[in-house]
Design an enzyme around this catalytic site. Structure first.
Site, short mmCIF file in Angstrom:
data_model
loop_
_atom_site.label_atom_id
_atom_site.label_comp_id
_atom_site.label_asym_id
_atom_site.label_seq_id
_atom_site.Cartn_x
_atom_site.Cartn_y
_atom_site.Cartn_z
N TYR A 178 37.50 46.53 41.55
CA TYR A 178 37.84 46.45 40.13
C TYR A 178 38.65 45.19 39.85
O TYR A 178 39.29 44.61 40.74
CB TYR A 178 38.61 47.69 39.67
CG TYR A 178 40.05 47.77 40.13
CD1 TYR A 178 41.08 47.21 39.37
CD2 TYR A 178 40.39 48.42 41.31
CE1 TYR A 178 42.41 47.29 39.78
CE2 TYR A 178 41.71 48.51 41.73
CZ TYR A 178 42.71 47.93 40.97
OH TYR A 178 44.02 48.01 41.37
N CYS A 179 38.61 44.75 38.59
CA CYS A 179 39.42 43.62 38.12
C CYS A 179 39.66 43.84 36.62
O CYS A 179 39.42 44.93 36.10
CB CYS A 179 38.74 42.29 38.40
SG CYS A 179 37.11 42.08 37.62
N THR A 180 40.12 42.83 35.92
CA THR A 180 40.51 43.00 34.52
C THR A 180 39.33 43.37 33.62
O THR A 180 39.38 44.37 32.91
CB THR A 180 41.17 41.72 33.99
OG1 THR A 180 42.24 41.35 34.84
CG2 THR A 180 41.69 41.93 32.57
N GLY A 182 35.80 42.71 34.77
CA GLY A 182 34.57 42.86 35.54
C GLY A 182 34.03 41.59 36.15
O GLY A 182 33.24 41.63 37.10
N ILE A 207 39.24 47.06 34.13
CA ILE A 207 40.37 47.89 33.73
C ILE A 207 40.39 48.11 32.22
O ILE A 207 40.70 49.22 31.75
CB ILE A 207 41.69 47.21 34.17
CG1 ILE A 207 41.73 47.06 35.68
CG2 ILE A 207 42.90 48.01 33.68
CD1 ILE A 207 42.79 46.07 36.16
#
Length: 317
Positions: A178-180, A182, A207
């Site tokens: 996961y990241c901010t 995608g 997220i």
């Protein structure tokens, strides 16, 4: 109702004459009254823009009308004021700097991790055969991260490839990245697959989308964002603050940039220390002759330097 909106988006797609596209795109964004920061590369588009709802809708309509960007998904936040002061569109070698520039090896349009919608990520994340992997930088996951997530000691996403060997012990697990928003997961999950990890997933929309569609459950702290908000709330189910003031250790979720422009470090600092330290991370930075005036926000307008396109192309050759 909020007077403005902020759009977060990316799209991996081939852009011919990307340098010229960037120049034309800047003119278009300014013509409809947007502010923001957009990166254009031969491999696609990555941006955050902000403006009045009608301007944001006009922008989304124009992007989606171009068949190259028809698959773009926009994360929309309602905000009280624009999230940027100026409008910048920059041509770069990648839309997120990773060092993974060879499309024959890493190409998110061909091979990447399986996309998990937020509700599916929520259902899978606590299973015994699952590992949650945060692919963001230190300052981002120090402010907020998923409960029990594995974090890596990286200053920038370009350091991620060098950390792959540290994850070898999890090759028999399902890896949920996961990241901010995608975008980093597209290349991170592709690289994991390239390196022999067989069961790799990514949180679709990152997220931000998880907060909107799954209530942000078990995301601890706030999410760092790349605009003048710096940090946004995600979890409306079981929120908790995990970050502490760099200077005094007090619990705080306020993220700032050091007022010394030659440092400009991202770090968490409480209100009291912010006033006392004038928005600086250290006494040394506080006495720096170029120290910027601290207005309590810790956000400073960036003045990006022009990209030397010839140099970029030579480096890629």
């Amino acid at each position: 109702m909020s007077k403005y909106q902020t759009l977060l988006y990316y799209c991996y797609t081939t852009i011919q004459n990307a340098e010229q596209f960037a120049a034309d795109h800047l003119k278009f964004c300014k013509s409809i009254g947007l502010t923001g920061r957009i990166i254009v590369a031969d491999e696609g588009l990555n941006g955050t823009v902000s403006g009045a709802p009608e301007a944001c809708q006009a922008y989304m309509d124009a992007v989606m009308a171009d068949e190259r960007f028809a698959k773009t998904e926009f994360k929309i936040d309602n905000v009280d004021e624009p999230s940027f002061v100026k409008m910048h569109v920059r041509y770069k070698s990648e839309i997120v700097h990773s060092g993974l520039r060879d499309p024959q090896i890493i190409n998110p349009n061909i091979r990447t991790g399986k996309h998990l919608e937020p509700v599916d990520f929520l259902a899978m994340k606590d299973r015994d055969d699952v590992v949650i992997l945060d692919v963001r930088s230190n300052y981002e996951h120090s402010l907020g991260k998923f409960k029990n997530a594995i974090t890596l000691d990286i200053e920038n996403f370009r350091d991620f490839p060098d950390k792959i060997n540290e994850l070898a012990q999890y090759k028999d697990k399902k890896i949920l990245t996961y990241c901010t928003g995608g975008i980093k997961c597209e290349k991170a999950s592709a690289l994991l697959l390239q390196e022999g990890f067989e069961d790799v997933y990514q949180l679709h929309g990152g997220i931000i989308k998880y907060g909107k569609e799954a209530g942000g459950e078990d995301f601890e702290g706030k999410c760092y964002v790349f605009d003048n908000r710096l940090a946004v709330d995600v979890n409306s189910v079981n929120p908790v603050t995990i970050s502490t003031c760099r200077n005094c250790g007090k619990t705080t979720d306020k993220m700032i940039n050091c007022a010394n422009p030659e440092c400009n470090e991202h770090f968490t600092q409480c209100e009291e220390c912010g006033t006392q330290m004038e928005g600086c991370c250290s006494a040394e930075c506080q006495t720096h002759p170029r120290k910027r005036v601290y207005d309590g926000t810790g956000y400073y307008v960036k003045v990006p330097q022009p990209v030397n396109v010839k140099k970029v192309k030579v480096a890629e050759a």
